[in-house]
Design a protein around this motif. Sequence first.
Motif, PDB file in Angstrom:
ATOM      1  N   ASP A 145      49.652  68.780   4.713  1.00 24.53           N
ATOM      2  CA  ASP A 145      50.394  69.329   5.844  1.00 24.53           C
ATOM      3  C   ASP A 145      51.756  69.871   5.420  1.00 24.53           C
ATOM      4  OD1 ASP A 145      48.409  68.759   7.745  1.00 24.53           O
ATOM      5  OD2 ASP A 145      49.131  66.705   7.995  1.00 24.53           O
ATOM      6  N   GLU A 146      52.398  69.194   4.476  1.00 26.32           N
ATOM      7  CA  GLU A 146      53.748  69.574   4.070  1.00 26.32           C
ATOM      8  C   GLU A 146      53.784  70.829   3.208  1.00 26.32           C
ATOM      9  OE1 GLU A 146      55.295  66.188   2.073  1.00 26.32           O
ATOM     10  OE2 GLU A 146      55.371  64.934   3.864  1.00 26.32           O
ATOM     11  N   TYR A 147      52.849  70.953   2.271  1.00 21.99           N
ATOM     12  CA  TYR A 147      52.975  71.998   1.253  1.00 21.99           C
ATOM     13  C   TYR A 147      51.785  72.962   1.126  1.00 21.99           C
ATOM     14  CZ  TYR A 147      56.701  68.902  -0.407  1.00 21.99           C
ATOM     15  OH  TYR A 147      57.822  68.123  -0.499  1.00 21.99           O
ATOM     16  N   MET A 148      50.607  72.541   1.557  1.00 25.65           N
ATOM     17  CA  MET A 148      49.412  73.332   1.247  1.00 25.65           C
ATOM     18  C   MET A 148      48.884  74.167   2.409  1.00 25.65           C
ATOM     19  SD  MET A 148      47.266  70.582  -1.049  1.00 25.65           S
ATOM     20  CE  MET A 148      48.041  69.705  -2.411  1.00 25.65           C
ATOM     21  N   ALA A 149      48.946  73.641   3.614  1.00 24.92           N
ATOM     22  CA  ALA A 149      48.305  74.299   4.756  1.00 24.92           C
ATOM     23  C   ALA A 149      48.744  75.747   4.915  1.00 24.92           C
ATOM     24  CB  ALA A 149      48.589  73.515   6.037  1.00 24.92           C
ATOM     25  N   GLU A 150      50.033  76.001   4.734  1.00 25.40           N
ATOM     26  CA  GLU A 150      50.549  77.354   4.938  1.00 25.40           C
ATOM     27  C   GLU A 150      50.270  78.283   3.758  1.00 25.40           C
ATOM     28  OE1 GLU A 150      54.709  76.860   5.524  1.00 25.40           O
ATOM     29  OE2 GLU A 150      55.145  76.504   3.397  1.00 25.40           O
ATOM     30  N   ARG A 151      49.673  77.740   2.695  1.00 22.86           N
ATOM     31  CA  ARG A 151      49.424  78.556   1.506  1.00 22.86           C
ATOM     32  C   ARG A 151      47.950  78.940   1.330  1.00 22.86           C
ATOM     33  NH1 ARG A 151      53.876  75.422   0.397  1.00 22.86           N
ATOM     34  NH2 ARG A 151      55.580  76.523  -0.655  1.00 22.86           N
ATOM     35  N   ILE A 152      47.154  78.707   2.338  1.00 22.11           N
ATOM     36  CA  ILE A 152      45.749  79.098   2.267  1.00 22.11           C
ATOM     37  C   ILE A 152      45.648  80.611   2.452  1.00 22.11           C
ATOM     38  CG2 ILE A 152      43.468  78.829   3.311  1.00 22.11           C
ATOM     39  CD1 ILE A 152      44.495  76.320   1.890  1.00 22.11           C
ATOM     40  N   TRP A 153      44.898  81.285   1.578  1.00 24.14           N
ATOM     41  CA  TRP A 153      44.721  82.731   1.705  1.00 24.14           C
ATOM     42  C   TRP A 153      43.798  83.009   2.897  1.00 24.14           C
ATOM     43  CZ3 TRP A 153      47.753  85.827  -0.968  1.00 24.14           C
ATOM     44  CH2 TRP A 153      48.190  85.461  -2.248  1.00 24.14           C
ATOM     45  N   PRO A 154      44.254  83.707   3.927  1.00 19.85           N
ATOM     46  CA  PRO A 154      43.393  84.006   5.083  1.00 19.85           C
ATOM     47  C   PRO A 154      42.126  84.766   4.690  1.00 19.85           C
ATOM     48  CG  PRO A 154      45.690  84.443   5.623  1.00 19.85           C
ATOM     49  CD  PRO A 154      45.640  84.198   4.134  1.00 19.85           C
ATOM     50  N   GLY A 155      42.254  85.688   3.755  1.00 20.00           N
ATOM     51  CA  GLY A 155      41.092  86.476   3.361  1.00 20.00           C
ATOM     52  C   GLY A 155      39.997  85.631   2.736  1.00 20.00           C
ATOM     53  N   THR A 156      40.384  84.722   1.833  1.00 19.60           N
ATOM     54  CA  THR A 156      39.390  83.869   1.190  1.00 19.60           C
ATOM     55  C   THR A 156      38.808  82.888   2.189  1.00 19.60           C
ATOM     56  OG1 THR A 156      40.737  84.003  -0.818  1.00 19.60           O
ATOM     57  CG2 THR A 156      38.923  82.428  -0.810  1.00 19.60           C
ATOM     58  N   ARG A 157      39.630  82.394   3.076  1.00 21.67           N
ATOM     59  CA  ARG A 157      39.125  81.480   4.105  1.00 21.67           C
ATOM     60  C   ARG A 157      38.090  82.187   4.977  1.00 21.67           C
ATOM     61  NH1 ARG A 157      42.740  77.856   8.343  1.00 21.67           N
ATOM     62  NH2 ARG A 157      40.982  76.689   9.227  1.00 21.67           N
ATOM     63  N   ALA A 158      38.316  83.456   5.259  1.00 22.55           N
ATOM     64  CA  ALA A 158      37.361  84.222   6.053  1.00 22.55           C
ATOM     65  C   ALA A 158      36.030  84.363   5.317  1.00 22.55           C
ATOM     66  CB  ALA A 158      37.936  85.599   6.387  1.00 22.55           C
ATOM     67  N   LEU A 159      36.094  84.573   4.006  1.00 22.04           N
ATOM     68  CA  LEU A 159      34.865  84.661   3.220  1.00 22.04           C
ATOM     69  C   LEU A 159      34.079  83.356   3.306  1.00 22.04           C
ATOM     70  CD1 LEU A 159      36.190  86.457   0.011  1.00 22.04           C
ATOM     71  CD2 LEU A 159      34.595  87.402   1.677  1.00 22.04           C
ATOM     72  N   ALA A 160      34.790  82.244   3.158  1.00 19.88           N
ATOM     73  CA  ALA A 160      34.124  80.946   3.240  1.00 19.88           C
ATOM     74  C   ALA A 160      33.521  80.739   4.620  1.00 19.88           C
ATOM     75  CB  ALA A 160      35.128  79.837   2.923  1.00 19.88           C
ATOM     76  N   GLN A 161      34.261  81.127   5.647  1.00 21.27           N
ATOM     77  CA  GLN A 161      33.764  80.941   7.009  1.00 21.27           C
ATOM     78  C   GLN A 161      32.534  81.796   7.275  1.00 21.27           C
ATOM     79  OE1 GLN A 161      35.149  78.581   9.110  1.00 21.27           O
ATOM     80  NE2 GLN A 161      33.202  78.963  10.164  1.00 21.27           N
ATOM     81  N   ALA A 162      32.466  82.969   6.654  1.00 23.83           N
ATOM     82  CA  ALA A 162      31.292  83.825   6.824  1.00 23.83           C
ATOM     83  C   ALA A 162      30.039  83.116   6.328  1.00 23.83           C
ATOM     84  CB  ALA A 162      31.489  85.150   6.083  1.00 23.83           C
ATOM     85  N   HIS A 163      30.155  82.404   5.210  1.00 25.44           N
ATOM     86  CA  HIS A 163      29.014  81.637   4.700  1.00 25.44           C
ATOM     87  C   HIS A 163      28.650  80.507   5.669  1.00 25.44           C
ATOM     88  CE1 HIS A 163      28.494  83.369   0.666  1.00 25.44           C
ATOM     89  NE2 HIS A 163      29.807  83.509   0.646  1.00 25.44           N
ATOM     90  N   LEU A 164      29.658  79.811   6.172  1.00 29.37           N
ATOM     91  CA  LEU A 164      29.405  78.720   7.105  1.00 29.37           C
ATOM     92  C   LEU A 164      28.738  79.225   8.377  1.00 29.37           C
ATOM     93  CD1 LEU A 164      32.791  76.812   6.750  1.00 29.37           C
ATOM     94  CD2 LEU A 164      30.569  76.035   5.904  1.00 29.37           C
ATOM     95  N   ASP A 165      29.226  80.343   8.889  1.00 22.57           N
ATOM     96  CA  ASP A 165      28.664  80.904  10.116  1.00 22.57           C
ATOM     97  C   ASP A 165      27.223  81.351   9.923  1.00 22.57           C
ATOM     98  OD1 ASP A 165      31.015  80.447  11.438  1.00 22.57           O
ATOM     99  OD2 ASP A 165      31.770  82.497  11.235  1.00 22.57           O
ATOM    100  N   ALA A 166      26.836  81.608   8.681  1.00 24.74           N
ATOM    101  CA  ALA A 166      25.462  81.997   8.379  1.00 24.74           C
ATOM    102  C   ALA A 166      24.582  80.776   8.125  1.00 24.74           C
ATOM    103  CB  ALA A 166      25.440  82.922   7.166  1.00 24.74           C
TER     104      ALA A 166
END
Length: 314
Positions: A145-166
């Motif tokens: 929560d302190e250091y990592m959450a804000e550093r997630i790449w939105p684009g890569t997260r979207a790629l991962a979510q596309a796999h999950l949604d499939a």
Amino acid sequence: MGALGWLTRRRSATARSVLAGEAAAEAARKSAQEAAGEPRPAAERAEEAKKAEFPVVGDARAAAFFDLDNTVMQGAAIFHLGRGLYKRHFFQKRELARFAWQQTWFRLAGVEDPAHMEDARNSALSIVKGHRVSELMSIGEEIYDEYMAERIWPGTRALAQAHLDAGQKVWLVTAAPVETATIIARRLGLTGALGTVAESVGGVYTGRLVGEPLHGPAKAEAVRALAAAERLDLSRCAAYSDSSNDIPMLSIVGHPYAINPDARLRRHAREQGWRLRDYRTGRKAARIGIPAAAGVGALAGGAAAAVAVHRRRR
């Protein structure tokens, strides 16, 4: 005798890679079974999937494997973990300066020095030796929560979510401690994580690793082991990384992606016809190397957390 010694060392290194890969795979499967995901709103998931621009097809024998440092998250997980541990007085300023120097060296050199990496790994292991696994897990949640959450790449997260949604499973594959990797995977709603396994006995870290850091060839071994256990077809799977050190992992799947690639991986990806994505600004993309999964990843190997697998066998 010299040639024989070299061959023996080579076989020993391969054996350690296999051990690290298998241990990480088993630990990841257990953590995925035990941890409940935190689903995000459907509208948000749909929007991210739309941005992913990746034609994911629902396939029970397909999955996706994502490197962590500079692929899913800006920077190195172990560096952020170190900041959090220092804040909680796990080590002194002298050790913090040492970690900072090692981080800087890995970034600027763009290559690995085995002796330097081993020194970094041993330093990290000594910090957590004697601490309880549960303590590091609890602290890891706070540090995310302190250091990592804000550093997630939105684009890569979207790629991962596309796999999950499939309907596909998505795993992090990283040299970071398996506990840290598992926390990040759970927070992102992913299936689980393969990470470096630190030995623990009775829930307390011993200061040793199981095998070696989950880095380079060990990542490929971990993915193979997990794919076999999950009955996946690697030719249908995808893998994503920023680092040329992950070419072994990228090469064993049917759909390799170079994400925010270092110079060597970019060249290799173009030669092989692999797809590329770069979510950095022009200035960041121009920086040399940033081989977080390489040197810093090896440092991560000891810095925290532990293996359920090895613990159960004790």
